[in-house]
Design a protein around this motif. Structure first.
Motif, PDB file in Angstrom:
ATOM      1  N   VAL A  25      44.878 -62.708  66.285  1.00 30.51           N
ATOM      2  CA  VAL A  25      44.260 -62.223  65.047  1.00 30.51           C
ATOM      3  C   VAL A  25      45.165 -61.162  64.387  1.00 30.51           C
ATOM      4  CG1 VAL A  25      42.306 -60.938  64.094  1.00 30.51           C
ATOM      5  CG2 VAL A  25      41.936 -62.698  65.846  1.00 30.51           C
ATOM      6  N   GLN A  26      45.336 -61.298  63.068  1.00 28.00           N
ATOM      7  CA  GLN A  26      46.071 -60.300  62.293  1.00 28.00           C
ATOM      8  C   GLN A  26      45.070 -59.273  61.752  1.00 28.00           C
ATOM      9  OE1 GLN A  26      48.551 -62.022  59.278  1.00 28.00           O
ATOM     10  NE2 GLN A  26      49.394 -63.576  60.655  1.00 28.00           N
ATOM     11  N   LYS A  27      45.333 -58.035  62.030  1.00 29.37           N
ATOM     12  CA  LYS A  27      44.392 -56.975  61.693  1.00 29.37           C
ATOM     13  C   LYS A  27      44.130 -56.905  60.189  1.00 29.37           C
ATOM     14  CE  LYS A  27      43.672 -52.020  62.383  1.00 29.37           C
ATOM     15  NZ  LYS A  27      44.238 -50.769  62.945  1.00 29.37           N
ATOM     16  N   SER A  28      45.149 -57.146  59.381  1.00 30.73           N
ATOM     17  CA  SER A  28      44.984 -57.034  57.928  1.00 30.73           C
ATOM     18  C   SER A  28      44.070 -58.112  57.354  1.00 30.73           C
ATOM     19  CB  SER A  28      46.355 -57.100  57.240  1.00 30.73           C
ATOM     20  OG  SER A  28      46.993 -58.327  57.533  1.00 30.73           O
ATOM     21  N   LYS A  29      43.915 -59.220  58.047  1.00 28.50           N
ATOM     22  CA  LYS A  29      43.089 -60.334  57.550  1.00 28.50           C
ATOM     23  C   LYS A  29      41.722 -60.400  58.222  1.00 28.50           C
ATOM     24  CE  LYS A  29      47.099 -63.213  56.416  1.00 28.50           C
ATOM     25  NZ  LYS A  29      47.762 -64.519  56.629  1.00 28.50           N
ATOM     26  N   PHE A  30      41.485 -59.557  59.201  1.00 29.92           N
ATOM     27  CA  PHE A  30      40.213 -59.579  59.937  1.00 29.92           C
ATOM     28  C   PHE A  30      39.204 -58.694  59.212  1.00 29.92           C
ATOM     29  CE2 PHE A  30      37.282 -58.225  63.268  1.00 29.92           C
ATOM     30  CZ  PHE A  30      36.967 -59.443  63.851  1.00 29.92           C
ATOM     31  N   ASP A  31      38.010 -59.270  58.917  1.00 25.43           N
ATOM     32  CA  ASP A  31      36.996 -58.548  58.160  1.00 25.43           C
ATOM     33  C   ASP A  31      35.682 -58.608  58.926  1.00 25.43           C
ATOM     34  OD1 ASP A  31      35.712 -57.189  56.163  1.00 25.43           O
ATOM     35  OD2 ASP A  31      35.254 -58.988  55.014  1.00 25.43           O
ATOM     36  N   ASN A  42      34.494 -62.380  59.613  1.00 26.78           N
ATOM     37  CA  ASN A  42      35.163 -63.335  58.722  1.00 26.78           C
ATOM     38  C   ASN A  42      36.667 -63.275  58.992  1.00 26.78           C
ATOM     39  OD1 ASN A  42      35.961 -65.053  56.714  1.00 26.78           O
ATOM     40  ND2 ASN A  42      35.301 -63.757  55.014  1.00 26.78           N
ATOM     41  N   TYR A  43      37.217 -64.400  59.476  1.00 27.72           N
ATOM     42  CA  TYR A  43      38.656 -64.541  59.686  1.00 27.72           C
ATOM     43  C   TYR A  43      38.981 -66.026  59.480  1.00 27.72           C
ATOM     44  CZ  TYR A  43      43.294 -64.157  61.759  1.00 27.72           C
ATOM     45  OH  TYR A  43      44.650 -64.189  61.966  1.00 27.72           O
ATOM     46  N   LYS A  44      39.421 -66.326  58.261  1.00 23.70           N
ATOM     47  CA  LYS A  44      39.589 -67.734  57.879  1.00 23.70           C
ATOM     48  C   LYS A  44      40.426 -68.486  58.905  1.00 23.70           C
ATOM     49  CE  LYS A  44      39.186 -67.009  52.902  1.00 23.70           C
ATOM     50  NZ  LYS A  44      39.802 -67.181  51.577  1.00 23.70           N
TER      51      LYS A  44
END
Length: 307
Positions: A25-31, A42-44
């Motif tokens: 998981v990339q922290k900047s894209k993990f919501d 939410n993590y597409k």
């Protein structure tokens, strides 16, 4: 189509740990979004919606991202064991329950933002009040200094007036600065009148033009000198606009011929330095011309054209 990730969970009487199995998981894209009874990840292309059985303290949620999963640690609102993670019931009831929880969280967030604004506003008012307080103190200090200066001036005038009050034995003594100034003006006028009278007496003794001088006894005057006419000739101008002066070109050529020094470079010869000084002088660079002439004289003290 969103994908629901696999999850695992564990609990204690104080916390719930939810493990979401998503790799790398990339922290900047993990919501993540949380309220008291709802948790959403939410993590597409992964989406996870959890209607929790009981309330959690969503302000203190902690997240730890690992290579194979994401760990979400949720403190419980009450210290108790749930036994189950998800709430059970009809879909409509769960939806209403979720919506109520979200609205409550949004209201709480709005109150928090409003509180922050009020704190900033109060801080700004306090800073402004402090600023004006300092300004008022500064103005008061300035006014106090001005008042002291005024009082000091009045005291000096009063002391001066008291010192020069008219006394019975000194009627003519000045009683104020204005009187003292008038006395000074009178003395100046008398001095100027006396000087003018002395000047007139001196000039009265000087004979005017055309008057005859009488020879005193025993005094002999020198004979009158003989007069003659002298013819003055000017050499031609070397350039237009230049003053009339002698043509020294031939003389300079003779000097260059006699004093040429072949032992050193041309730049070190006195005649070269003199020519450089002439060029600087014509161009208006007088400081450089002075330096060149000085160097030429140091090389050859007999270089009279540089003096």
């Amino acid at each position: 189509m969103p994908i629901t990730p696999k999850i695992e969970w564990t609990e204690t009487s104080e916390n719930i740990a939810v493990l979401v199995h998503i790799k790398h998981v990339q922290k900047s894209k993990f919501d993540i979004y949380a309220s008291e009874l709802f948790l959403k990840v939410n993590y597409k292309p992964f989406i996870l919606d959890l209607d929790l059985k009981h309330e959690i303290d969503y302000d203190n949620i902690s997240i730890r991202i690992l290579s194979k999963y994401v760990e979400i640690m949720c403190p419980k609102a009450k210290k108790e064991l749930w036994g189950e993670l998800k709430a059970k019931g009809e879909k409509k009831q769960l939806k209403q329950r979720r919506q109520h929880s979200i609205e409550k969280a949004e209201k709480r967030e709005e109150e928090r933002r409003q509180k922050i604004k009020e704190i900033k506003k109060d801080s700004a008012k306090a800073a402004l009040h402090t600023h004006w307080s300092v300004q008022d103190k500064h103005k008061a200090a300035v006014q106090e200094l001005k008042q002291k200066d005024i009082e000091s001036g009045f005291k000096e005038v009063a002391d001066f007036s008291e010192e020069y009050k008219e006394k019975a034995e000194d009627e003519g003594k000045p009683k104020s600065p204005a009187d003292l100034f008038a006395v000074g003006r009178g003395q100046e006028s008398k001095t100027r009148t006396a000087a003018e009278s002395a000047t007139k007496e001196i000039w009265a003794q000087v004979p005017t033009f055309g008057s005859s001088f009488e020879e005193s006894p025993g005094q002999s005057l020198p004979p009158v000198r003989n007069t003659r006419k002298i013819q003055i000739k000017f050499s031609r101008k070397s350039k237009k606009g230049m003053p009339l002066r002698g043509d020294h070109n031939a003389e300079l050529a003779e000097i260059r011929k006699k004093r040429k020094d072949d032992s050193g470079p041309l730049q070190e010869q006195a005649i070269f330095l003199k020519d450089k000084g002439d060029k600087f002088f014509k161009s208006g660079d007088y400081l450089s011309a002075l330096n060149a002439y000085t160097a030429s004289i140091n090389k050859d003290p007999e270089m009279v054209q540089c003096y």
